[in-house]
Design a protein around this motif. Structure first.
Motif, PDB file in Angstrom:
ATOM      1  N   MET A 114       0.838  -1.202   0.000  1.00 13.89           N
ATOM      2  CA  MET A 114       0.000   0.000   0.000  1.00 13.89           C
ATOM      3  C   MET A 114       0.875   1.255   0.000  1.00 13.89           C
ATOM      4  O   MET A 114       1.044   1.911   1.029  1.00 13.89           O
ATOM      5  CB  MET A 114      -0.894   0.025   1.251  1.00 13.89           C
ATOM      6  N   PRO A 115       1.456   1.600  -1.156  1.00  9.19           N
ATOM      7  CA  PRO A 115       2.280   2.811  -1.190  1.00  9.19           C
ATOM      8  C   PRO A 115       1.445   4.047  -0.844  1.00  9.19           C
ATOM      9  O   PRO A 115       0.265   4.109  -1.206  1.00  9.19           O
ATOM     10  CB  PRO A 115       2.762   2.902  -2.645  1.00  9.19           C
ATOM     11  N   MET A 116       2.051   4.995  -0.153  1.00  5.39           N
ATOM     12  CA  MET A 116       1.288   6.218   0.129  1.00  5.39           C
ATOM     13  C   MET A 116       0.949   6.899  -1.189  1.00  5.39           C
ATOM     14  O   MET A 116       1.819   7.082  -2.038  1.00  5.39           O
ATOM     15  CB  MET A 116       2.075   7.192   1.013  1.00  5.39           C
ATOM     16  N   ASN A 117      -0.308   7.247  -1.335  1.00  2.06           N
ATOM     17  CA  ASN A 117      -0.768   7.871  -2.572  1.00  2.06           C
ATOM     18  C   ASN A 117      -2.044   8.641  -2.227  1.00  2.06           C
ATOM     19  O   ASN A 117      -3.109   8.057  -2.088  1.00  2.06           O
ATOM     20  CB  ASN A 117      -1.047   6.785  -3.620  1.00  2.06           C
ATOM     21  N   ARG A 123      -9.392   2.541  -3.325  1.00  2.00           N
ATOM     22  CA  ARG A 123      -8.542   1.547  -4.006  1.00  2.00           C
ATOM     23  C   ARG A 123      -8.535   0.264  -3.197  1.00  2.00           C
ATOM     24  O   ARG A 123      -8.588   0.304  -1.965  1.00  2.00           O
ATOM     25  CB  ARG A 123      -7.121   2.030  -4.009  1.00  2.00           C
ATOM     26  N   ARG A 124      -8.422  -0.865  -3.869  1.00  2.00           N
ATOM     27  CA  ARG A 124      -8.330  -2.140  -3.160  1.00  2.00           C
ATOM     28  C   ARG A 124      -7.136  -2.921  -3.668  1.00  2.00           C
ATOM     29  O   ARG A 124      -6.902  -2.973  -4.889  1.00  2.00           O
ATOM     30  CB  ARG A 124      -9.610  -2.960  -3.363  1.00  2.00           C
ATOM     31  N   VAL A 125      -6.363  -3.501  -2.727  1.00  5.50           N
ATOM     32  CA  VAL A 125      -5.206  -4.324  -3.091  1.00  5.50           C
ATOM     33  C   VAL A 125      -5.448  -5.724  -2.521  1.00  5.50           C
ATOM     34  O   VAL A 125      -6.226  -5.893  -1.571  1.00  5.50           O
ATOM     35  CB  VAL A 125      -3.888  -3.749  -2.530  1.00  5.50           C
ATOM     36  N   VAL A 172      -2.994   7.886   5.851  1.00  2.00           N
ATOM     37  CA  VAL A 172      -3.356   8.168   4.454  1.00  2.00           C
ATOM     38  C   VAL A 172      -3.565   6.851   3.703  1.00  2.00           C
ATOM     39  O   VAL A 172      -4.534   6.686   2.943  1.00  2.00           O
ATOM     40  CB  VAL A 172      -2.257   9.017   3.783  1.00  2.00           C
ATOM     41  N   ARG A 173      -2.673   5.899   3.926  1.00  2.00           N
ATOM     42  CA  ARG A 173      -2.819   4.586   3.266  1.00  2.00           C
ATOM     43  C   ARG A 173      -4.138   3.923   3.669  1.00  2.00           C
ATOM     44  O   ARG A 173      -4.872   3.402   2.826  1.00  2.00           O
ATOM     45  CB  ARG A 173      -1.667   3.675   3.686  1.00  2.00           C
ATOM     46  N   PHE A 174      -4.428   3.911   4.955  1.00  2.00           N
ATOM     47  CA  PHE A 174      -5.646   3.243   5.422  1.00  2.00           C
ATOM     48  C   PHE A 174      -6.875   3.871   4.759  1.00  2.00           C
ATOM     49  O   PHE A 174      -7.812   3.170   4.380  1.00  2.00           O
ATOM     50  CB  PHE A 174      -5.767   3.340   6.947  1.00  2.00           C
ATOM     51  N   GLY A 175      -6.874   5.185   4.627  1.00  2.06           N
ATOM     52  CA  GLY A 175      -8.000   5.854   3.978  1.00  2.06           C
ATOM     53  C   GLY A 175      -8.098   5.485   2.508  1.00  2.06           C
ATOM     54  O   GLY A 175      -9.165   5.147   1.999  1.00  2.06           O
ATOM     55  N   GLY A 176      -6.971   5.526   1.820  1.00  2.00           N
ATOM     56  CA  GLY A 176      -6.972   5.315   0.373  1.00  2.00           C
ATOM     57  C   GLY A 176      -7.278   3.892  -0.037  1.00  2.00           C
ATOM     58  O   GLY A 176      -7.846   3.653  -1.107  1.00  2.00           O
ATOM     59  N   TYR A 177      -6.859   2.934   0.792  1.00  2.00           N
ATOM     60  CA  TYR A 177      -7.046   1.525   0.428  1.00  2.00           C
ATOM     61  C   TYR A 177      -8.172   0.875   1.237  1.00  2.00           C
ATOM     62  O   TYR A 177      -8.290  -0.353   1.263  1.00  2.00           O
ATOM     63  CB  TYR A 177      -5.725   0.761   0.609  1.00  2.00           C
ATOM     64  N   GLY A 178      -8.982   1.710   1.878  1.00  2.00           N
ATOM     65  CA  GLY A 178     -10.198   1.207   2.509  1.00  2.00           C
ATOM     66  C   GLY A 178      -9.986   0.274   3.681  1.00  2.00           C
ATOM     67  O   GLY A 178     -10.752  -0.677   3.878  1.00  2.00           O
ATOM     68  N   VAL A 179      -8.948   0.530   4.472  1.00  2.00           N
ATOM     69  CA  VAL A 179      -8.744  -0.303   5.670  1.00  2.00           C
ATOM     70  C   VAL A 179      -9.757   0.114   6.734  1.00  2.00           C
ATOM     71  O   VAL A 179      -9.806   1.281   7.130  1.00  2.00           O
ATOM     72  CB  VAL A 179      -7.305  -0.149   6.206  1.00  2.00           C
ATOM     73  N   ALA A 180     -10.555  -0.842   7.166  1.00  4.42           N
ATOM     74  CA  ALA A 180     -11.601  -0.543   8.154  1.00  4.42           C
ATOM     75  C   ALA A 180     -10.993  -0.355   9.534  1.00  4.42           C
ATOM     76  O   ALA A 180     -10.170  -1.164   9.971  1.00  4.42           O
ATOM     77  CB  ALA A 180     -12.620  -1.676   8.183  1.00  4.42           C
ATOM     78  N   LEU A 181     -11.380   0.714  10.188  1.00  2.69           N
ATOM     79  CA  LEU A 181     -10.883   0.997  11.535  1.00  2.69           C
ATOM     80  C   LEU A 181     -12.005   0.853  12.542  1.00  2.69           C
ATOM     81  O   LEU A 181     -13.149   1.217  12.253  1.00  2.69           O
ATOM     82  CB  LEU A 181     -10.334   2.434  11.604  1.00  2.69           C
ATOM     83  N   PRO A 182     -11.670   0.361  13.731  1.00  7.52           N
ATOM     84  CA  PRO A 182     -12.711   0.252  14.749  1.00  7.52           C
ATOM     85  C   PRO A 182     -13.200   1.641  15.170  1.00  7.52           C
ATOM     86  O   PRO A 182     -12.387   2.550  15.366  1.00  7.52           O
ATOM     87  CB  PRO A 182     -12.011  -0.450  15.916  1.00  7.52           C
ATOM     88  N   ALA A 183     -14.507   1.788  15.266  1.00  9.72           N
ATOM     89  CA  ALA A 183     -15.068   3.057  15.744  1.00  9.72           C
ATOM     90  C   ALA A 183     -14.568   3.301  17.162  1.00  9.72           C
ATOM     91  O   ALA A 183     -14.301   2.365  17.912  1.00  9.72           O
ATOM     92  CB  ALA A 183     -16.591   2.985  15.730  1.00  9.72           C
ATOM     93  N   GLY A 184     -14.409   4.569  17.510  1.00 11.59           N
ATOM     94  CA  GLY A 184     -13.919   4.901  18.852  1.00 11.59           C
ATOM     95  C   GLY A 184     -12.567   5.577  18.769  1.00 11.59           C
ATOM     96  O   GLY A 184     -12.288   6.305  17.805  1.00 11.59           O
ATOM     97  N   GLY A 219      -3.319  -1.283  -7.067  1.00 13.85           N
ATOM     98  CA  GLY A 219      -4.695  -1.554  -6.641  1.00 13.85           C
ATOM     99  C   GLY A 219      -5.714  -1.216  -7.709  1.00 13.85           C
ATOM    100  O   GLY A 219      -5.400  -0.647  -8.752  1.00 13.85           O
ATOM    101  N   ILE A 220      -6.923  -1.586  -7.411  1.00 18.50           N
ATOM    102  CA  ILE A 220      -8.035  -1.404  -8.344  1.00 18.50           C
ATOM    103  C   ILE A 220      -9.014  -0.427  -7.726  1.00 18.50           C
ATOM    104  O   ILE A 220      -9.341  -0.525  -6.537  1.00 18.50           O
ATOM    105  CB  ILE A 220      -8.734  -2.763  -8.594  1.00 18.50           C
ATOM    106  N   ASP A 221      -9.468   0.524  -8.535  1.00 28.19           N
ATOM    107  CA  ASP A 221     -10.483   1.469  -8.041  1.00 28.19           C
ATOM    108  C   ASP A 221     -11.814   0.763  -7.883  1.00 28.19           C
ATOM    109  O   ASP A 221     -12.270   0.077  -8.796  1.00 28.19           O
ATOM    110  CB  ASP A 221     -10.646   2.626  -9.040  1.00 28.19           C
ATOM    111  N   GLU A 222     -12.415   0.933  -6.733  1.00 23.41           N
ATOM    112  CA  GLU A 222     -13.735   0.321  -6.483  1.00 23.41           C
ATOM    113  C   GLU A 222     -14.681   1.435  -6.064  1.00 23.41           C
ATOM    114  O   GLU A 222     -14.990   1.589  -4.881  1.00 23.41           O
ATOM    115  CB  GLU A 222     -13.618  -0.724  -5.372  1.00 23.41           C
TER     116      GLU A 222
END
Ligand SMILES: N[C@@H](CCC(=O)N[C@@H](CS)C(=O)NCC(=O)O)C(=O)O
Length: 236
Positions: A114-117, A123-125, A172-184, A219-222
């Motif tokens: 997940m390169p910073m972008n 995006r999904r990898v 930034v990576r987590f946002g761009g590649y859709g990494v789900a974060l626990p609420a809180g 990655g692929i744009d979703e």
């Protein structure tokens, strides 16, 4: 006052540059930037003149040259920030330095998959066990930091520190590649970090860049998926 110049790569892609730049911006020092576009003949020619490691970031302070992001952030802390970029408490400082050391030397699966972008959105990898292990470890470290120091402020160690600069590209990576974060606390931390004035300044400048580094476009744009991966109930 001797001239301070921070040499950086493309804002869109250069995660190590962002770390040093955030610390310098937070220090309040007046500085100049020299941006070298990654993966170009211009970069290769100029960086050979400016950095013994031939990588960005590199900091010039008068005749002094400091290379490698961690050395630069420590130098900024001592020289321009009156040691405010680490907590006063030795235990908190040791915890923060451990976080940073782990980021500087580890999380290889995350960094390569997940390169910073900043331009990557939804995006999904491909998922691998090593990538999932890095992600889980970082989320667990962030949760631990917020549990320990949440009462002292909204950053990992309460007040802004080098640890936040080191994990900013991960957010930034987590946002761009859709990494789900626990609420809180973890999602709140990432939201605070992304909304920070200095982060926003960098992000606006990244959005204005036109260079494309093909190796970092993965990655692929979703577009049908929700953006970005904050507060997924499934991850709670
Ligand atoms: N360990 C170094 C890594 C620096 C690094 O790899 N920078 C990348 C840009 S983010 C770079 O200069 N790449 C150009 C190259 O290696 O030719 C640090 O922490 O500063």
């Amino acid at each position: 006052m001797e001239r301070i110049t921070l040499v950086i790569g493309n804002r869109n892609y250069s995660s190590w540059s962002l770390r040093a730049w955030l610390c310098l911006r937070k220090s309040g020092a007046t500085f100049q930037e020299e941006l070298l576009p990654l993966d170009t003949p211009e970069f290769a020619a100029r960086i050979a003149e400016l950095s013994p490691s031939r990588t960005v970031p590199v900091l010039w302070h008068g005749e002094r040259c400091v290379w490698d992001s961690l050395a630069i952030c420590e130098y900024i802390n001592e020289t321009f920030a009156a040691n405010t970029l680490w907590p006063q408490d030795a235990g908190a400082r040791a915890f923060g330095r451990s976080l940073v050391a782990e980021m500087h030397s580890g999380y290889g699966a995350l960094r390569s998959a997940m390169p910073m972008n900043f331009r990557a959105r939804q995006r999904r990898v491909p998922s691998t066990p090593a990538l999932q292990a890095d992600i889980a470890r970082i989320i667990e470290r962030w949760a631990s930091a917020r549990q320990r120091y949440g009462a002292d402020g909204p950053w990992l160690l309460g007040r802004f520190s080098i640890a936040d600069a080191f994990f900013a590209p991960v957010a930034v990576r987590f946002g761009g590649y859709g990494v789900a974060l626990p609420a809180g606390p973890v999602a709140d931390y990432v939201r605070h970090l992304r909304a920070d004035e200095a982060m926003q300044e960098w992000e606006r400048a990244a959005a204005a860049e036109h260079w494309v580094v093909e190796a970092d476009e993965v990655g692929i744009d979703e577009p049908d998926l929700d953006e970005p991966g904050l507060e997924s109930p499934a991850a709670e």
